[in-house]
Enzyme design. Structure first.
Site, PDB file in Angstrom:
ATOM      1  N   HIS A 163      -4.454   5.844   3.700  1.00 51.80           N
ATOM      2  CA  HIS A 163      -5.107   4.593   2.994  1.00 51.80           C
ATOM      3  C   HIS A 163      -4.667   3.273   3.533  1.00 51.80           C
ATOM      4  O   HIS A 163      -5.347   2.399   4.107  1.00 51.80           O
ATOM      5  CB  HIS A 163      -5.113   4.523   1.412  1.00 51.80           C
ATOM      6  CG  HIS A 163      -5.557   3.561   0.758  1.00 51.80           C
ATOM      7  ND1 HIS A 163      -4.976   2.312   0.549  1.00 51.80           N
ATOM      8  CD2 HIS A 163      -6.533   3.579   0.272  1.00 51.80           C
ATOM      9  CE1 HIS A 163      -5.978   1.743  -0.160  1.00 51.80           C
ATOM     10  NE2 HIS A 163      -6.952   2.352  -0.415  1.00 51.80           N
ATOM     11  N   ASP A 175       0.820  -1.278   0.101  1.00 53.51           N
ATOM     12  CA  ASP A 175      -0.029   0.092  -0.053  1.00 53.51           C
ATOM     13  C   ASP A 175       0.917   1.163   0.052  1.00 53.51           C
ATOM     14  O   ASP A 175       1.899   1.135  -0.382  1.00 53.51           O
ATOM     15  CB  ASP A 175      -0.941  -0.150   1.264  1.00 53.51           C
ATOM     16  CG  ASP A 175      -2.251   0.907   0.795  1.00 53.51           C
ATOM     17  OD1 ASP A 175      -2.227   1.834   0.888  1.00 53.51           O
ATOM     18  OD2 ASP A 175      -3.169   0.023   0.760  1.00 53.51           O
ATOM     19  N   SER A 186     -11.164  -0.992  -1.818  1.00 51.25           N
ATOM     20  CA  SER A 186      -9.865  -1.081  -0.691  1.00 51.25           C
ATOM     21  C   SER A 186     -10.158  -1.402   0.540  1.00 51.25           C
ATOM     22  O   SER A 186      -9.359  -1.745   1.270  1.00 51.25           O
ATOM     23  CB  SER A 186      -9.044   0.439  -0.836  1.00 51.25           C
ATOM     24  OG  SER A 186      -8.660   0.285  -2.274  1.00 51.25           O
TER      25      SER A 186
END
Length: 509
Positions: free
Chosen positions: A267, A72, A436
């Site tokens: 994220h 990521d 995600s």
């Protein structure tokens, strides 16, 4: 940082400011923060029955901790809900500037950062189209291929500038309203009392009131989108920007550094919490899998990841003991696809399960169109690979999230991905939407099965997850308003369920 393609923000802003704010509409009246782990029958939300599984099946069983690699944009490894479960390379001595374990990476204590060198790290990178054009110009600046790529890039730049102009205008009107009101962050009620002075203010005021009704941080969202457009034009589609230029380290093997957090780990931190945020500390949220160690591989920039770095991340994860790899990225071009294919094949040979997000374009896909993908360029496919779409919490036509990609030939399962509350940098927590968010739900379940039943292979675990889904028998509505059978949306025809998966494992002889 969401791992969306550069043009997704164009779509989001057009939806946002045309009054079609589907994302906010689905997020209205947010469910309980742990809804993804709850049970449909008991709790009235279409979660994965995780709590039921822990209570009725797992509480007295022996467990072997499993390493899950998160490929990521970085993870805040000091987060209060994550710090104790971050993977530690026991063979490496932190901070001594040496490669103690001889794996080629110096001070890789908690993973590795491929977006940097000994001179520091970067956050923004080009999209693949820019890299291809740069190479084409160097080879022959007047060739038909160069002209084609330049035209395509010009179209992308124009689309982004058009989106920027749209949101810049709306932002300008909004700032004017705020100045007249004399407050930086008025409430929805205060905006309702404001008397607009022209048609432009009237239109923007409607959007503001709608937005604040669904999201208290709507004003910040507008500012964030404005800044994201500027950054994308400045970095992602700018052929004169190259974060690796004039640094010879990027031509060496095993370049990078130990800074797995990076400058924007939002994220990755959110993904990490979904997989394994500590369940019994009374803080924040409960991750899906308790007996997990999280290996952090910072590979995904704001832009397109390099194929070579994705491949190296997969190989690092496999070589350092990860049994599940979570990948929430996609891009349109893959010039070094063979490198990624070979790395995925290596993971398959080593019995590692790869879990990948289906993407957020809100469309049906008959064949895989983005990269990385399970299909190999030279034929065949990765068997221990699960492609995940995102579902909502209501057992009605809105169960299919407005943004998720779907397709019986391209998506395997669905998992909760709407209004997911999880860890955010600096000990914060936040709701997010996306495939995600759905992908780490499945990664967590896979890790849970591997932890309690370590003799099962990656392919067996994949089959269990797909066969134990909760089938959906009613119609759902796509973003275009089409009524669809859930059996058309993915190969399994359902939504993952921890309880039914663990019950199925128990029945395997």
């Amino acid at each position: 940082m969401k791992q969306t393609k550069y043009y997704l923000y164009v779509i989001l802003v057009l939806l946002l400011f045309s009054g079609l704010s589907s994302a906010l509409a689905q997020q209205a009246a947010l469910p309980k923060s742990n809804w993804q782990n709850l049970d449909l029958k008991t709790d009235g939300v279409f979660g994965m029955s995780t709590e039921k599984a822990y209570l009725e099946i797992l509480k007295e069983k022996k467990v072997v901790p499993v390493v899950v690699a998160i490929i990521d944009g970085g993870v805040d490894i000091e987060h209060e809900d994550l710090k104790p479960i971050i993977w530690t390379n026991s063979k490496e001595i932190a901070g001594n500037g040496k490669d103690d374990d001889g794996n080629g990476y110096i001070d890789d204590v908690h993973g590795w950062n491929f977006l940097g060198s000994s001179k520091g790290s970067f956050h923004f990178d080009n999209i693949e189209l820019v890299r291809l054009l740069r190479k084409a110009i160097k080879k022959d600046s007047t060739s038909d291929e160069t002209k084609r790529l330049q035209t395509e890039l010009d179209q992308k730049i124009q689309a982004l500038k058009s989106g920027l102009n749209t949101i810049e205008y709306q932002r300008h009107v909004l700032l004017g309203i705020l100045k007249k009101m004399g407050k930086p962050s008025p409430t929805e009620a205060e905006f309702r009392k404001y008397h607009y002075q022209n048609d432009e203010e009237a239109k923007v005021l409607i959007l503001i009131v709608r937005g604040l009704k669904d999201d208290a941080k709507y004003l910040k969202t507008v500012e964030d989108k404005y800044n994201q457009y500027k950054d994308q034009i400045k970095y992602l589609v700018n052929i004169n920007y190259d974060p690796r230029a004039e640094n010879p380290e990027y031509k060496m093997n095993n370049y990078g550094n130990e800074n797995v957090k990076g400058s924007e780990p939002s994220h990755g931190t959110h993904v990490a919490g979904i997989i394994a945020a500590i369940r019994d500390n009374g803080l924040g949220i409960k991750g899906v899998a308790a007996p997990v160690q999280l290996m952090v591989l910072r590979t995904i920039p704001e832009g397109d990841a390099l194929d070579s770095e994705v491949a190296n991340s997969i190989r690092y994860a496999v070589d350092n003991g990860a049994k599940v790899i979570n990948i929430s990225i996609s891009k349109m071009e893959s010039p070094q696809r063979q490198l990624v294919d070979e790395a995925v094949q290596y993971a398959m040979e080593k019995d590692v399960l790869v879990v990948h997000s289906a993407g957020n374009d809100g469309k049906k896909e008959e064949t895989e169109s983005d990269f990385p993908r399970r299909e190999y360029e030279k034929g065949g496919m990765a068997e221990a690979w699960i492609e995940v779409g995102a579902s909502g919490w209501r057992d009605d036509e809105s169960l299919l999230s407005w943004f998720t990609n779907y397709g019986k030939q391209t998506v395997d399962v669905f998992a909760p991905g709407v209004a997911i509350f999880s860890t955010f940098p600096e000990n914060n927590y936040k709701y997010e939407n996306g495939t995600s968010m759905a992908t780490p739900m499945v990664s967590g379940l896979a890790a849970l099965i591997r932890a309690y039943y370590p003799k099962l292979t990656a392919v067996q675990i994949k089959n269990i997850i797909l066969k134990s889904v909760i089938k959906i028998n009613h119609k759902v509505k796509s973003r275009d308003g089409e009524n669809l059978n859930f059996s058309e949306l993915c190969s399994s025809g359902g939504i993952v369920n921890v309880y039914s998966a663990m019950r199925m494992v128990e029945n395997i002889k």
